[in-house]
Enzyme design. Structure first.
Site, short mmCIF file in Angstrom:
data_model
loop_
_atom_site.label_atom_id
_atom_site.label_comp_id
_atom_site.label_asym_id
_atom_site.label_seq_id
_atom_site.Cartn_x
_atom_site.Cartn_y
_atom_site.Cartn_z
N CYS A 155 -7.29 2.73 1.26
CA CYS A 155 -8.90 1.96 0.03
C CYS A 155 -8.29 1.73 -0.97
CB CYS A 155 -10.03 3.47 -0.10
SG CYS A 155 -11.10 2.64 -0.89
N SER A 163 0.75 -1.37 0.15
CA SER A 163 0.09 -0.41 -0.05
C SER A 163 1.23 1.64 0.25
CB SER A 163 -0.59 -0.27 1.53
OG SER A 163 -1.88 -1.12 1.14
N HIS A 181 -14.97 1.57 3.03
CA HIS A 181 -14.26 2.24 2.93
C HIS A 181 -16.46 3.29 2.71
CE1 HIS A 181 -10.56 1.02 3.61
NE2 HIS A 181 -11.22 0.65 3.36
N ASP A 187 -17.48 2.38 -1.79
CA ASP A 187 -16.94 1.59 -2.16
C ASP A 187 -17.17 0.12 -1.54
OD1 ASP A 187 -14.70 -0.93 -1.34
OD2 ASP A 187 -14.18 0.48 -0.09
#
Lengths: 619, 378
Positions: free
Chosen positions: A385, A327, A372, A351
């Site tokens: 995310c 990430s 999210h 999301d």
């Protein structure tokens, strides 16, 4: 009186016989005297010049004077590599009639191991009989005292001092410094034989290897008169050696030691950079190892133990460890999207916890199963995310994403001044076709958007990349040596090398950097709890590299064995307004350990009174 | 020629007092002068070769004084007495040689030494005098030139002690002993045809001898033939000694200034290889002066033999003078690289060695022969 011949002694005849014989003997003696004189005339008149040359060869020798190897300091002048005298027991083979008996006799005084003897035999064969050969290295003071008391019993055996590299801080700096070791046969072929006449050690790794020409210096010579044992009787002429450059690293030993301490018990790496110059503040690979035994030639057992340790201490994770970006890629994906105007900065998604390709062929899950909710670009970075960046990747395509990653330094060696660095990988369709024999799928692009798939990076590259964000695109090539001091006291500073700038509007930089600030500052941020609230402003991004695919199934983390736990990575810089430190932390199977480790390193850095590199002394 | 009618010694020297004292002590003035010249030259060289160490010179002087005393003692014994003593000396020597085989001390890996508690000595040293004396006394009785039977007895007298010495093993001394004995037989008139036969046998014996040699002895011969074969091992001595002599040139590097010896490149430079020091420091000139000193001593010895009055004296004096020459020749030949390395010191110059006493005793014999002459001639 012929009848008496042979019966009675005939004195006058016997006397004549004797005198004739004596004349013969005298003639022989005279001719042999002439032979001797002829021989002397041959040697001393006709061959005189040749033997004079041989006599001079015997008597005079041109001996190399080993230049002292340059010392290595940290940015505050802490000595990291020095030269210490050691004392070796030397044996002059020509002076000793029965070498095995002498060694046996010596063994009653000193312990001479089988390994010492093995090395001695090897050297004896290589050196020939005229040069003294090392019998035992590193005599202790006690051993020296015992030997000196008995030295009269051992003609041809002597103690010789030698300067040898020593790393006072041992394993803490080996990932940057590397080490020196005895010159081996292959190295011998590539060296300048003249300059290395008196040198037994050469940089094998790290700084020691990269700066070998500067650290070594120039050999000196002395014309000496020697006796048959090679002992110097008189020095006739001396050309002093030029000692090697002293290296002043940009590494801050406080930060380095804090990094080593913070990582202890883990496996991983920390790289900290001063983003304003690219100077490396810390380069830590954990676990480390003590380089000092390598200087002498580490014993096979010790080496095997290091090599076969499951923690792989010899593996320099900081520059050779290649990990998924995970990430930590997200700020770079965002910057790519903004840079190429692929996504509007105000674009939001809803999301659901997964992303399905428009054709419905495949579904990609978010790390948070329930999703999210509504996610903007800033929030996507802050909460990490996945769903958002799957879509960003799909819109960008692998080429544009890859281009941006390359601009930040991924996928290529950073140009750090050590040789061993690996380049990581920013994959392209061409690369995949070539190495895997497969075409590039859209799915490969999608997972690249969250730093998974083929993408690989070294901690060094991560630190360089995050300092690129810190400097808002005006970044520098990382370097370890801040300046060199030459033997005459001259200073040779390292000039930071600016990399191709990445131009982005201030608004866009602010968007990404503020989102990274919220990774720590906001309660929703992924590092908020693990990093805590520091007294300085910090921008960061976490990463979790999957070692073991859970296939979207939630598994209680405690149920996963340590070696299958996720890799924890973390990139950060601080302070946001005026960045002084940018760092990257990777903890193998660390779960979520990286942010708190990074916090300890940053705290150590900011707790120091003076961060600026002290100005080089004026010559 | 005046040799045949030597003048009375009383009238042959101009200095009355010296002459009478020398005559009284049975010392031959000429030989004594030659010896003193040689010894002085030797001490001069040894001072440098021994690295200017006073103890070396002191030790050498003490040894020389002792040897000189032996010389004077021997010189007092008239030749006829020597002749009657010869068999005793020979058989005592032979007994001691056998004793050394049985109980001899281990010295330098070879059994050469006999230890009586207060003195250690090599019985082969006695033989250096005993063989020529006994042979000369034996041949003195025989009609010369000797017949085959006499020759065979003489051969046994030479070969038994020489063989025992070779077994010790001390090949160098054994060869010198054989040479001494051979000299007596040769001077006694050994027919040349026997000489040729002996040479042929010797040539045939070389491979057999080679077979029985110790490895170190074989090595010495091989190294002699090609010193460069083993430049740091057995060839080292010869190479370094040739370098020392050759680098000396015509006039040498100067006394005390030899680099080969003072920097220890030349091994054994105070003992067996001392001639190389002379060659290096004093050059061709110095080496020739040293050779001249030897020539003087040998010449005087040959003269004494030439003018000796009976067969025993002639044979003994002749063989002793020739043997002395061969000692010199073998040593210098070795140091110059003409002969293989055999452990023979340079007579009266090399440091130490029991052989110095034997040598001076031999000169005592020569002096006795010269000074006990009667005033008639045959």
């Amino acid at each position: 009186m012929p009848s008496l011949q042979g019966l009675v002694k005939n004195h006058p005849q016997e006397k004549r016989l004797f005198q004739r014989r004596l004349w013969v003997a005298g003639a022989i003696i005279l001719s042999l005297f002439i032979v001797l004189i002829a021989r002397l005339i041959f040697l001393q008149f006709f061959e005189h010049q040749r033997y004079t040359a041989l006599s001079d060869d015997n008597q005079f020798a041109l001996l190399p004077i080993t230049p002292p190897r340059g010392l290595i300091y940290d940015r505050h002048g802490v000595l990291l590599a020095e030269n210490r005298p050691i004392f070796n027991l030397m044996l002059a083979p020509t002076k000793i009639k029965n070498i095995p008996a002498t060694i046996k006799d010596l063994q009653t005084l000193l312990s001479i191991t089988d390994e010492d003897l093995k090395y001695f035999d090897k050297q004896l064969k290589q050196n020939g009989r005229f040069n003294p050969v090392v019998l035992k290295t590193k005599l202790s003071e006690d051993e020296m005292a015992r030997f000196y008391v008995n030295q009269y019993r051992f003609p041809g055996i002597d103690v010789q001092a030698e300067l040898v590299r020593y790393y006072p801080l041992g394993e803490n700096f080996v990932s940057a410094l590397g080490y020196v070791g005895r010159i081996n046969v292959q190295e011998l072929k590539t060296l300048d034989p003249k300059n290395y006449l008196g040198t037994h050690y050469i940089g094998k790794l790290g700084i020691e290897k990269f700066y070998e020409p500067q650290l070594h210096g120039q050999v000196g010579y002395q014309q000496v008169e020697t006796d048959a044992n090679g002992r110097i009787v008189r020095v006739l002429q001396r050309t002093p050696p030029v000692s090697g450059h002293d290296l002043h690293l940009s590494i801050d030993s406080t930060v380095q030691l804090a990094a080593m301490r913070a990582m202890s018990g883990q496996r991983g790496a920390i790289v900290a950079i001063d983003p304003r110059t690219g100077q490396v503040l810390a380069l830590a690979s954990v676990p480390g190892y003590d380089p000092n035994p390598f200087v002498f030639g580490i014993s096979p057992d010790e080496y095997t133990a290091l090599r076969d340790s499951p923690d792989r201490p010899l593996y320099n994770r900081a520059i050779r460890g290649q990990y998924p970006l995970a990430s930590t890629i997200k700020p770079f994906s965002a910057i790519a999207a903004l840079y190429y105007n692929a996504v509007d900065p105000d674009w939001t998604i809803s999301d659901p916890g997964y992303y399905t390709l428009p054709n419905g062929a495949h579904t990609y899950r978010d790390w948070k199963k329930k999703g999210h909710g509504r996610v903007s670009m800033a929030k996507a970075i802050t909460v990490s995310c996945d769903t958002y960046f799957y879509q960003v990747a799909r819109i960008l395509g692998i080429d544009r994403l890859g281009n941006m990653l390359s601009l930040f330094g991924y996928g290529a060696k950073t140009g750090l001044d050590v040789d061993e660095e690996l380049s990581g990988l920013v994959p392209t369709p061409a690369w995949k076709l070539k190495t895997k024999g497969e075409k590039w799928y859209l799915g490969d692009t999608i997972v690249a958007g969250i730093g998974q798939g083929y993408l690989l990076t070294t901690p060094m590259q991560m630190a360089e990349a995050v300092s690129g964000i810190a400097m808002r695109g005006h970044h520098y090539q990382p370097s370890l040596v801040a300046y060199q001091t030459l033997s005459q006291g001259k200073i040779m500073p390292h000039i930071p090398k600016a990399l191709t700038p990445i131009y982005l509007s201030d608004d866009h930089w602010n968007l990404v950097i503020n989102a990274m600030r919220d990774v720590v500052a906001s309660g929703a941020g992924t590092a908020h709890y693990n990093f805590g609230v520091p007294p300085y402003s910090v921008a960061a991004k976490t990463g979790t590299g999957q070692v073991y695919s859970t296939f979207g199934q939630e598994i209680k983390k405690t149920g996963v064995p340590k070696h299958l736990m996720d890799n924890s990575s973390f990139i950060a810089f601080a302070p946001i307004e005026n960045p002084q430190i940018a760092l990257a932390v990777v903890v193998e199977n660390g779960g979520h350990a990286a942010p708190s480790i990074a916090r300890q390193v940053m705290d150590a850095f900011f707790n120091e009174e003076e961060h600026a590199l002290p100005p080089p002394p004026t010559p | 020629m005046h040799y045949r009618h030597p003048p009375h010694p009383e009238f042959s020297t101009p200095h009355g007092s010296t002459r009478s004292l020398l005559q009284k002590w049975h010392l031959d003035a000429n030989l004594l002068q030659a010896l003193l010249f040689l010894i002085s030259l030797g001490l001069f060289i040894l001072y440098s070769a021994g690295n200017e160490d006073a103890h070396t010179i002191e030790g050498q002087c003490i040894r020389l004084l002792f040897a000189m005393a032996v010389l004077m003692g021997v010189a007092q014994i008239p030749p006829y007495r020597l002749r009657s003593l010869a068999p005793w000396l020979f058989f005592i020597g032979l007994f001691l040689l056998l004793a050394v085989m049985a109980i001899g001390d281990i010295g330098k890996g070879a059994r050469r030494w006999l230890d009586f508690g207060f003195i250690r000595f090599q019985p082969s040293e006695i033989m250096k005098l005993a063989i020529p004396m006994y042979l000369a006394s034996l041949l003195h009785e025989k009609i010369l030139p000797p017949r085959l039977k006499t020759l065979l007895i003489a051969l046994a007298i030479v070969l038994i002690p020489a063989g025992l010495t070779a077994l010790q093993p001390d090949l160098g001394t054994a060869l010198m002993l054989a040479l001494t004995g051979f000299c007596v037989i040769f001077l006694a008139g050994l027919p040349y045809r026997y000489l040729l036969i002996a040479l042929a046998i010797a040539a045939g014996a070389v491979p057999i001898l080679w077979h029985f040699m110790h490895a170190y002895q074989q090595q010495r011969v091989l190294t002699f033939l090609n010193p460069e074969l083993d430049p740091l091992g057995h060839g080292y001595h010869i190479i370094q000694s040739k370098i020392a002599i050759g680098s000396g040139g015509l006039f040498g590097k100067g006394w005390l200034k030899g680099t080969q010896s003072h920097l220890n490149f030349l091994p054994e430079h105070a003992t067996d290889f001392i001639f190389a020091v002379a060659g290096e420091e004093l050059g061709l000139l110095g080496a020739c002066i040293l050779l001249l000193a030897y020539a003087w001593v040998i010449g005087r010895g040959l003269f004494i033999a030439y003018t000796a009055q009976d067969t025993f004296s002639r044979l003994l004096a002749g063989s002793l003078a020739i043997t002395f020459f061969f000692n010199v020749f073998v040593n210098i030949g070795m140091v110059c690289g003409l002969l293989p390395v055999v452990g023979i010191p340079l007579p009266l110059v090399s440091y130490g060695g029991t052989s110095m006493v034997t040598l001076m005793a031999a000169f005592g014999v020569l002096m006795s022969i010269q000074t006990h002459r009667r005033l008639w001639s045959k």
